[in-house]
Design a protein around this motif. Structure first.
Motif, PDB file in Angstrom:
ATOM      1  N   PRO A   1     -48.740  -5.123  -1.111  1.00  0.00           N
ATOM      2  CA  PRO A   1     -47.542  -4.430  -2.107  1.00  0.00           C
ATOM      3  C   PRO A   1     -46.148  -5.647  -2.231  1.00  0.00           C
ATOM      4  O   PRO A   1     -45.747  -5.850  -2.457  1.00  0.00           O
ATOM      5  CB  PRO A   1     -46.418  -3.279  -2.290  1.00  0.00           C
ATOM      6  N   TYR A   2     -46.238  -5.958  -0.495  1.00  0.00           N
ATOM      7  CA  TYR A   2     -44.744  -6.494   0.026  1.00  0.00           C
ATOM      8  C   TYR A   2     -45.513  -7.931   0.232  1.00  0.00           C
ATOM      9  O   TYR A   2     -46.370  -8.381   1.299  1.00  0.00           O
ATOM     10  CB  TYR A   2     -44.136  -6.515   0.666  1.00  0.00           C
ATOM     11  N   VAL A   3     -45.171  -9.216  -0.519  1.00  0.00           N
ATOM     12  CA  VAL A   3     -45.723 -11.101  -0.293  1.00  0.00           C
ATOM     13  C   VAL A   3     -44.074 -11.166   0.050  1.00  0.00           C
ATOM     14  O   VAL A   3     -43.681 -11.402  -0.284  1.00  0.00           O
ATOM     15  CB  VAL A   3     -46.327 -11.443  -1.486  1.00  0.00           C
ATOM     16  N   ASN A   4     -44.831 -12.140   1.148  1.00  0.00           N
ATOM     17  CA  ASN A   4     -43.786 -13.319   2.208  1.00  0.00           C
ATOM     18  C   ASN A   4     -43.277 -14.556   0.983  1.00  0.00           C
ATOM     19  O   ASN A   4     -44.987 -14.739   0.905  1.00  0.00           O
ATOM     20  CB  ASN A   4     -44.020 -13.415   2.961  1.00  0.00           C
TER      21      ASN A   4
ATOM     22  N   VAL B   1     -31.883 -12.369  -7.601  1.00  0.00           N
ATOM     23  CA  VAL B   1     -33.902 -10.689  -8.375  1.00  0.00           C
ATOM     24  C   VAL B   1     -33.505 -11.465  -9.567  1.00  0.00           C
ATOM     25  O   VAL B   1     -33.737 -12.528 -10.375  1.00  0.00           O
ATOM     26  CB  VAL B   1     -32.853  -9.487  -8.064  1.00  0.00           C
ATOM     27  N   GLY B   2     -35.925 -11.234  -9.711  1.00  0.00           N
ATOM     28  CA  GLY B   2     -36.648 -11.272 -10.616  1.00  0.00           C
ATOM     29  C   GLY B   2     -37.785 -11.701 -10.668  1.00  0.00           C
ATOM     30  O   GLY B   2     -38.069 -10.745 -10.587  1.00  0.00           O
ATOM     31  N   TYR B   3     -38.649 -11.782 -11.656  1.00  0.00           N
ATOM     32  CA  TYR B   3     -40.231 -11.428 -12.286  1.00  0.00           C
ATOM     33  C   TYR B   3     -40.471 -12.797 -11.728  1.00  0.00           C
ATOM     34  O   TYR B   3     -40.369 -13.910 -12.314  1.00  0.00           O
ATOM     35  CB  TYR B   3     -39.895 -11.758 -12.818  1.00  0.00           C
ATOM     36  N   ARG B   4     -41.718 -12.935 -11.263  1.00  0.00           N
ATOM     37  CA  ARG B   4     -43.107 -13.842 -10.469  1.00  0.00           C
ATOM     38  C   ARG B   4     -44.079 -13.159 -11.308  1.00  0.00           C
ATOM     39  O   ARG B   4     -44.504 -11.709 -11.437  1.00  0.00           O
ATOM     40  CB  ARG B   4     -43.093 -13.819  -8.987  1.00  0.00           C
ATOM     41  N   TYR B   5     -44.693 -13.743 -12.358  1.00  0.00           N
ATOM     42  CA  TYR B   5     -46.000 -14.029 -12.777  1.00  0.00           C
ATOM     43  C   TYR B   5     -46.888 -15.113 -11.667  1.00  0.00           C
ATOM     44  O   TYR B   5     -46.708 -16.218 -11.798  1.00  0.00           O
ATOM     45  CB  TYR B   5     -46.246 -13.962 -14.243  1.00  0.00           C
ATOM     46  N   GLN B   6     -48.075 -14.653 -11.121  1.00  0.00           N
ATOM     47  CA  GLN B   6     -49.221 -15.481 -10.635  1.00  0.00           C
ATOM     48  C   GLN B   6     -50.374 -14.906 -11.196  1.00  0.00           C
ATOM     49  O   GLN B   6     -50.794 -14.232 -10.787  1.00  0.00           O
ATOM     50  CB  GLN B   6     -48.952 -15.115  -8.906  1.00  0.00           C
ATOM     51  N   SER B   7     -51.472 -16.394 -10.836  1.00  0.00           N
ATOM     52  CA  SER B   7     -52.904 -16.053 -10.774  1.00  0.00           C
ATOM     53  C   SER B   7     -53.216 -16.751 -10.176  1.00  0.00           C
ATOM     54  O   SER B   7     -53.236 -17.886 -10.619  1.00  0.00           O
ATOM     55  CB  SER B   7     -53.369 -16.013 -12.501  1.00  0.00           C
ATOM     56  N   PHE B   8     -54.821 -16.671  -9.433  1.00  0.00           N
ATOM     57  CA  PHE B   8     -55.943 -17.119  -9.476  1.00  0.00           C
ATOM     58  C   PHE B   8     -56.762 -17.073  -9.594  1.00  0.00           C
ATOM     59  O   PHE B   8     -57.324 -15.823 -10.184  1.00  0.00           O
ATOM     60  CB  PHE B   8     -55.270 -17.536  -7.789  1.00  0.00           C
TER      61      PHE B   8
ATOM     62  N   TYR C   1     -50.821 -11.138 -10.449  1.00  0.00           N
ATOM     63  CA  TYR C   1     -49.998 -10.255  -9.714  1.00  0.00           C
ATOM     64  C   TYR C   1     -48.869 -10.748 -10.735  1.00  0.00           C
ATOM     65  O   TYR C   1     -48.494 -11.699 -11.830  1.00  0.00           O
ATOM     66  CB  TYR C   1     -49.937 -11.140  -8.902  1.00  0.00           C
ATOM     67  N   ASN C   2     -48.084  -9.486 -10.831  1.00  0.00           N
ATOM     68  CA  ASN C   2     -46.728  -9.566 -11.779  1.00  0.00           C
ATOM     69  C   ASN C   2     -45.970  -8.494 -10.850  1.00  0.00           C
ATOM     70  O   ASN C   2     -45.927  -7.744 -10.032  1.00  0.00           O
ATOM     71  CB  ASN C   2     -47.109  -8.442 -13.143  1.00  0.00           C
ATOM     72  N   ARG C   3     -44.708  -9.607  -9.693  1.00  0.00           N
ATOM     73  CA  ARG C   3     -43.689  -9.019  -9.047  1.00  0.00           C
ATOM     74  C   ARG C   3     -43.019  -9.209  -9.466  1.00  0.00           C
ATOM     75  O   ARG C   3     -42.313  -9.750 -10.098  1.00  0.00           O
ATOM     76  CB  ARG C   3     -44.434  -9.608  -7.909  1.00  0.00           C
ATOM     77  N   PHE C   4     -41.738  -8.089  -8.116  1.00  0.00           N
ATOM     78  CA  PHE C   4     -40.388  -7.871  -8.716  1.00  0.00           C
ATOM     79  C   PHE C   4     -39.732  -8.921  -6.915  1.00  0.00           C
ATOM     80  O   PHE C   4     -40.437  -8.627  -6.515  1.00  0.00           O
ATOM     81  CB  PHE C   4     -40.104  -6.228  -8.804  1.00  0.00           C
ATOM     82  N   SER C   5     -39.191  -9.564  -7.867  1.00  0.00           N
ATOM     83  CA  SER C   5     -38.925 -10.774  -6.867  1.00  0.00           C
ATOM     84  C   SER C   5     -37.124 -10.594  -6.347  1.00  0.00           C
ATOM     85  O   SER C   5     -36.401 -10.534  -7.185  1.00  0.00           O
ATOM     86  CB  SER C   5     -38.924 -12.211  -7.988  1.00  0.00           C
TER      87      SER C   5
ATOM     88  N   LEU D   1     -41.833 -10.619  -2.665  1.00  0.00           N
ATOM     89  CA  LEU D   1     -42.881 -10.151  -3.495  1.00  0.00           C
ATOM     90  C   LEU D   1     -43.250  -8.872  -3.670  1.00  0.00           C
ATOM     91  O   LEU D   1     -44.025  -8.878  -3.232  1.00  0.00           O
ATOM     92  CB  LEU D   1     -43.269 -11.145  -4.075  1.00  0.00           C
ATOM     93  N   ILE D   2     -42.552  -8.039  -4.548  1.00  0.00           N
ATOM     94  CA  ILE D   2     -42.306  -6.684  -4.233  1.00  0.00           C
ATOM     95  C   ILE D   2     -43.883  -6.505  -5.330  1.00  0.00           C
ATOM     96  O   ILE D   2     -43.854  -6.593  -6.751  1.00  0.00           O
ATOM     97  CB  ILE D   2     -41.338  -5.773  -3.959  1.00  0.00           C
ATOM     98  N   GLY D   3     -45.241  -5.185  -5.305  1.00  0.00           N
ATOM     99  CA  GLY D   3     -45.612  -5.093  -6.381  1.00  0.00           C
ATOM    100  C   GLY D   3     -45.735  -3.820  -6.107  1.00  0.00           C
ATOM    101  O   GLY D   3     -45.463  -3.067  -5.341  1.00  0.00           O
ATOM    102  N   SER D   4     -47.018  -3.084  -6.521  1.00  0.00           N
ATOM    103  CA  SER D   4     -47.321  -1.436  -6.561  1.00  0.00           C
ATOM    104  C   SER D   4     -47.997  -1.078  -5.104  1.00  0.00           C
ATOM    105  O   SER D   4     -48.544  -1.904  -4.425  1.00  0.00           O
ATOM    106  CB  SER D   4     -48.164  -1.068  -7.818  1.00  0.00           C
ATOM    107  N   GLU D   5     -48.181  -0.177  -4.882  1.00  0.00           N
ATOM    108  CA  GLU D   5     -48.493   0.595  -3.619  1.00  0.00           C
ATOM    109  C   GLU D   5     -50.495   0.598  -4.360  1.00  0.00           C
ATOM    110  O   GLU D   5     -50.692   0.942  -3.055  1.00  0.00           O
ATOM    111  CB  GLU D   5     -47.663   1.680  -3.559  1.00  0.00           C
TER     112      GLU D   5
END
Length: 192
Positions: free
Chosen positions: A54-57, A155-162, A180-184, A45-49
C-alpha cells in the motif's frame, strides 16, 4: 583639522561597507532566475490496503530549464519501488505562481518506466518483465532560503502500468498487465 581628516579616512571603509550592505538585491530577483533548475524529491505513493504494497517508496530527479519565473520544462527520472523496481524516464512541465519568498506550482510528467528487475512470484516462472507508461500530476508549495536552494512539498496523482510474461501449465506464455493508481506525497529540494 588634520586629525579630523585622518579620522574620516579611517571611517570611510566602514561607512561604504555599511552603505553597500543596506543596498542588497531583491530576494525575488536573486532566488527565481531564468536558466537551469533541478528538483530532487523523495515521496510515498499511497494506494489501497488491498494492494500487496500500500505504500511505495519513490525517488525522483527532475532536470528543468526555467524560461521565466512562471514556466519550466525538462526531464524526469528516478526510481519507484512497486512490486518491481522501475526507472521512469519522461518529460516534465511546471507552471509556477511566484510570490516574494514562496511559490505555488502545478506540474505534470509523462513517459515510460523501465523495469530494473524481473517480477518475482512464488511457484511461477516469470520469463520477462516489461515496462509501461506513467503519468504524474501534482501541486506543490516552495519555500525560499534566500540562497540557491528551495524546499518544497507536493501532493498529486500517479498512474503506472507494467506487464510481465509468465509460463503457464496449458499455454506456453501468458502476459499479465498490472496497473497502479496512487496518491503521491513528496518532499524535496529545488537547486539552481
Amino acid at each position: 583639522m588634520k586629525n579630523s581628516f585622518t579620522l574620516l579616512l579611517l571611517l570611510l571603509p566602514f561607512l561604504l561597507y555599511s552603505q553597500k550592505a543596506t543596498n542588497t538585491p531583491d530576494l525575488e530577483a536573486a532566488t527565481w532566475q531564468k536558466g537551469y533548475t533541478g528538483f530532487v524529491s523523495y515521496g510515498k505513493l499511497i494506494g489501497s490496503e488491498s494492494d500487496e504494497e500500500p505504500y511505495v517508496n519513490s525517488f525522483h530527479i527532475e532536470q528543468n530549464y526555467r524560461f521565466n519565473k512562471y514556466f519550466a520544462v525538462g526531464l524526469i527520472t528516478g526510481t519507484d519501488w512497486f512490486d518491481v523496481t522501475l526507472l521512469p524516464v519522461g518529460a516534465d512541465i511546471k507552471l509556477i505562481h511566484q510570490l516574494k519568498k514562496t511559490a505555488f506550482y502545478a506540474g505534470g510528467a509523462a513517459g515510460h518506466s523501465f523495469p530494473l528487475e524481473n517480477m518475482g512470484l512464488e511457484s511461477i516462472n516469470v520469463l520477462d518483465t516489461k515496462g509501461g507508461p506513467f503519468v504524474n500530476a501534482h501541486v506543490g508549495y516552495m519555500i525560499s532560503t534566500g540562497r540557491k536552494i528551495n524546499f518544497y512539498v507536493a501532493v498529486g496523482y500517479r498512474y503506472q502500468s507494467f506487464s510481465f510474461i509468465r509460463e503457464d501449465l496449458w499455454l506456453t506464455e501468458v502476459e499479465r498487465k498490472i496497473t497502479y493508481n496512487r496518491f503521491s506525497a513528496r518532499i524535496g529540494v529545488n537547486l539552481f
